[in-house]
Design an enzyme around this catalytic site. Sequence first.
Site, mmCIF file in Angstrom:
data_model
loop_
_atom_site.group_PDB
_atom_site.id
_atom_site.type_symbol
_atom_site.label_atom_id
_atom_site.label_comp_id
_atom_site.label_asym_id
_atom_site.label_seq_id
_atom_site.Cartn_x
_atom_site.Cartn_y
_atom_site.Cartn_z
ATOM 1 N N GLU A 1 0.806 -1.188 0.149
ATOM 2 C CA GLU A 1 -0.044 0.129 -0.090
ATOM 3 C C GLU A 1 0.760 1.113 0.017
ATOM 4 O O GLU A 1 0.537 2.169 -0.685
ATOM 5 C CB GLU A 1 -1.123 0.126 1.286
ATOM 6 C CG GLU A 1 -1.902 1.077 1.228
ATOM 7 C CD GLU A 1 -2.826 1.169 2.501
ATOM 8 O OE1 GLU A 1 -4.050 1.495 2.330
ATOM 9 O OE2 GLU A 1 -2.329 0.664 3.563
ATOM 10 N N GLY B 1 -13.537 -16.146 6.200
ATOM 11 C CA GLY B 1 -13.261 -16.891 7.538
ATOM 12 C C GLY B 1 -12.040 -17.578 7.432
ATOM 13 O O GLY B 1 -11.399 -18.174 8.675
#
Length: 503
Positions: free
Chosen positions: A286, A430
């Site tokens: 990022e 998950g």
Amino acid sequence: MAENSTPTATSDTPPKSGAEPAKKRENFKKRNEVPSAEELLASFNRALPFSDEAEKGVLSCLLQDPLERLSDCRVNLPALAFYHDANRTVYEKLLEFYDKNLPVDPVTLTHALREQNLLDKVGGAAAISELFAFVPIPSHFPYYKKIVLDKHILRELIHASSLNIHHSYEHGKEQMDENIDTLIDHAEQRILAVRESVGAKEGIKTLSTHVMDAIDSIQYMLEHPGQLRGLSTGYSKLDAMSSGLQGGEMFVIAARPSMGKTSFAMNVVEHIAVDCNIPCAVFSLEMSATMLVRRLLVSRARLSMQDLSRGLLSRAQQDALAKATRDLQKAHIFIDETPGLDIMEMRAKSRRLKKQHGIQMIMIDYLQLVTSQSRRAKDNRQIEIAEISAGIKGLAKELNVPIIVLAQLNRAVESRKGQRPVLSDLRESGSIEQDADMVGLLTRSDYAGAKMEVEDEEAEEKKKGEAMLILAKNRNGPTDDVLLRFIDHAMRFVERFEEPESP
């Protein structure tokens, strides 16, 4: 020119026999020099490495003593290790017998091959009888098997190298969108895949070996009471609950945007690399490396990013910045700022850093920006995240280093009363929760809608900067809250200790 005339040899015409390549190989052997690309290409007109005798030796030993040796080969010797089709067909049939728990001998093998019209392919019944009597001393089986495996690995290496040569020639033709760095990474992956296939042949250790390893670790803990088994994070309570960051473990730090995930993770990296002098790798998908290092300097020197940006530093602050610069220059922090990095490329780069620089910790900022190029992942984001998460966990185990992975939380936490995040807030899959050994949920009480109601300005000032790392999952220890305080201007988290209540 007549149609049946012999064409004139050109630079593009491959040699018709092995005489010319052999002569060229002999020439550069005599010169004791590295062969040129042209000489290497000319020498490619050669048979792949194999040993028919070793292959027959393995099959003969298996026919003479199938019970023990077939179980070993089922795990450690792939069918592709046999170069000749006839030998490979016999071996596959022997493995089939083993899987079905059928008796193995020349008679049953010959009958099965005849029933499936494969007997002529392997040379007839006489070839099976010859195999049975081929090796007079079956105890030499490990040596024969090693020769077969070595030749197989050499063929795999040649195949990978040939693909690298092909893609290098075709670069810019069929794959216009692939840059040269990606080409190099893919070439390295092919070679490393061969190395991985070699390491995969170690087999399964017995329980007694694992018991001794566990006893050794327990003995170390008894001899060093209170000492961390892993890497210190710089936060005492987190260290106490985790016993330090352990090799092979995946530590997920998750939060909503702008909560300070990167700052917290870089505080840990700084402590490990600078204060503990341990090499670390950072994959920043990022933020640019320059900005990341600037934040490290500001945090280390306890400066204000705003003052630094405006060039308003006192003499004392400039001295602090100079000291922080010297400290960071000595540290072994390797930053990769490639955006949209593929998980396979990340694994290849990590292996290289481990081999060349001995890194002992990896930080990834952040998981949702990593990509996967598998076919299954193209149309399903959850499958892609699951593959990335499993890949990171596998990398931690392979290199035996802890990996800190930053991740995003979904917006459900913002609508919850008290805005305390929980494990189910992990975004998109998950599998992150499933693969992680530890999950820390970072939150700040003075951020956005999470501000706490206070009665006066003094209490509000006291609450300013309060933060918390909720250790929601800890596979090998307790879960609890780690109290922190965020120094906003310096982008640094420090430990916060609860003050005893006045009587």
